[in-house]
Design a protein around this motif. Structure first.
Motif, PDB file in Angstrom:
ATOM      1  N   GLN A 181    -105.723 -25.151 -95.482  1.00 48.59           N
ATOM      2  CA  GLN A 181    -106.743 -25.269 -94.435  1.00 48.59           C
ATOM      3  C   GLN A 181    -106.949 -23.944 -93.708  1.00 48.59           C
ATOM      4  O   GLN A 181    -107.734 -23.855 -92.769  1.00 48.59           O
ATOM      5  CB  GLN A 181    -106.309 -26.319 -93.386  1.00 48.59           C
ATOM      6  N   GLY A 182    -106.186 -22.932 -94.107  1.00 44.80           N
ATOM      7  CA  GLY A 182    -106.309 -21.614 -93.458  1.00 44.80           C
ATOM      8  C   GLY A 182    -105.750 -21.592 -92.056  1.00 44.80           C
ATOM      9  O   GLY A 182    -106.256 -20.874 -91.197  1.00 44.80           O
ATOM     10  N   LYS A 183    -104.709 -22.387 -91.818  1.00 46.87           N
ATOM     11  CA  LYS A 183    -104.200 -22.503 -90.447  1.00 46.87           C
ATOM     12  C   LYS A 183    -102.675 -22.466 -90.411  1.00 46.87           C
ATOM     13  O   LYS A 183    -102.017 -23.059 -91.287  1.00 46.87           O
ATOM     14  CB  LYS A 183    -104.626 -23.847 -89.854  1.00 46.87           C
ATOM     15  N   PRO A 184    -102.110 -21.845 -89.360  1.00 48.59           N
ATOM     16  CA  PRO A 184    -100.662 -21.979 -89.173  1.00 48.59           C
ATOM     17  C   PRO A 184    -100.324 -23.398 -88.730  1.00 48.59           C
ATOM     18  O   PRO A 184    -101.196 -24.122 -88.226  1.00 48.59           O
ATOM     19  CB  PRO A 184    -100.337 -20.966 -88.074  1.00 48.59           C
ATOM     20  N   ILE A 185     -99.078 -23.767 -88.899  1.00 46.01           N
ATOM     21  CA  ILE A 185     -98.639 -25.136 -88.601  1.00 46.01           C
ATOM     22  C   ILE A 185     -98.911 -25.526 -87.144  1.00 46.01           C
ATOM     23  O   ILE A 185     -99.200 -26.685 -86.838  1.00 46.01           O
ATOM     24  CB  ILE A 185     -97.130 -25.306 -88.974  1.00 46.01           C
ATOM     25  N   THR A 186     -98.883 -24.564 -86.239  1.00 45.05           N
ATOM     26  CA  THR A 186     -99.112 -24.835 -84.811  1.00 45.05           C
ATOM     27  C   THR A 186    -100.527 -25.336 -84.551  1.00 45.05           C
ATOM     28  O   THR A 186    -100.781 -25.994 -83.543  1.00 45.05           O
ATOM     29  CB  THR A 186     -98.888 -23.553 -83.990  1.00 45.05           C
TER      30      THR A 186
END
Ligand SMILES: Nc1ncnc2c1ncn2[C@@H]1O[C@H](COP(=O)(O)OP(=O)(O)OP(=O)(O)O)[C@@H](O)[C@H]1O
Ligand SMILES: [Mg+2]
Length: 253
Positions: free
Chosen positions: A225-230
């Motif tokens: 999704q192109g996102k860090p886990i945070t």
């Protein structure tokens, strides 16, 4: 002042890239500014922030070759406060060429010396799974080296080479290099993992982070999704564990 952290293990697939992305996400969540540096020709960190490595015209390779400044080659990500100096496959060719050039270990150090220390609180460098010139550049500039590893027999054997490299770097280019080992992909259902972790506490003592990162499939989904886990799954256990790691890292400064 900017604090430099290199994430390295010669062993592949131990969560180096995942740790860079997740720790970066946690540090910006805590109000810090972060530059992620992708120093791996696989360019996984770059791709995990939805940048298409093949379409990039200016990358970390240009910075190491002195063709671009670090400031010009860095890009914003969709996460506020989190920037990236991206990579693509051209870095593999540079890695080989660097061997022949003089003082190749200090290329990154020279590039970051032009950086305004007020710009970033942290620079997190994702290394390739190899002991070549790119990794030596990352270790030469680092205040702290994070060594992710699984709590498994072969993984622990391969750490011996990493410690040889730490000592070499301390002697040659970076006497102040510190390191901490981070247990990743920890499987609590498995009794052998617990025994290996105990053994690691005996062996590494305070060189081991207190935080342990459990297996969590959400960490596999975030990069898609192109996102860090945070951002992708902020309340998952992995996000909480990486936040605990970020707090520990902040105490080391
Ligand atoms: N805690 C975790 N739980 C489950 N999967 C994880 C965890 N950490 C990382 N992974 C997954 O394991 C795989 C390897 O992780 P990653 O790419 O971060 O390792 P790496 O050390 O950077 O690999 P390489 O040496 O190839 O650069 C990825 O698919 C990643 O999503
Ligand atoms: Mg990686």
């Amino acid at each position: 002042m900017t604090y430099f952290i290199s994430v390295f293990n010669q062993k592949g697939g131990v969560a180096k890239t995942t740790t860079c992305l997740s720790l970066g996400g946690c540090l910006v969540e805590m109000g810090r500014t972060v530059l992620l540096v992708d120093l791996d020709p696989q360019a996984n960190l770059t791709a995990s922030l939805t940048l298409l490595p093949r379409s990039l015209t200016c990358t970390v390779s240009d910075v190491l070759e002195g063709k671009a400044t670090l400031l010009n080659a860095s890009q914003r990500t969709t996460v506020m406060g989190l920037n990236i100096l991206p990579a693509n496959a051209s870095l593999a060719l540079l890695d080989r060429a660097l061997y022949q050039s003089e003082a190749y270990e200090v290329r990154l150090k020279n590039a970051v010396s032009e950086l305004n220390p007020a710009l970033y609180d942290y620079v997190l460098i994702d290394c390739p799974p190899s002991l070549g010139p790119l990794t030596l550049n990352a270790l030469t500039v680092a205040n702290l080296m994070i060594i992710p590893t699984q709590a498994e027999y072969y993984a622990l054997k391969s750490l011996e080479n990493v410690f040889v490299l730490v000592n070499l770097t301390r002697r040659r280019t970076n006497p102040g290099l510190r390191y901490r080992v981070l247990v990743t992909m920890y499987d609590r259902r498995n009794a052998i993992s617990g025994r290996m972790l105990e053994r690691m506490h005996d062996t590494y003592d305070n060189a081991l982070f207190n935080t342990v990162i459990d297996i969590d499939t959400k960490l596999r989904e975030g990069p898609l999704q192109g996102k860090p886990i945070t951002v992708y799954s902020p309340s998952t256990r992995a996000a909480q564990q990486y936040r605990a790691l970020a707090k520990e890292v902040m105490e080391y400064e």
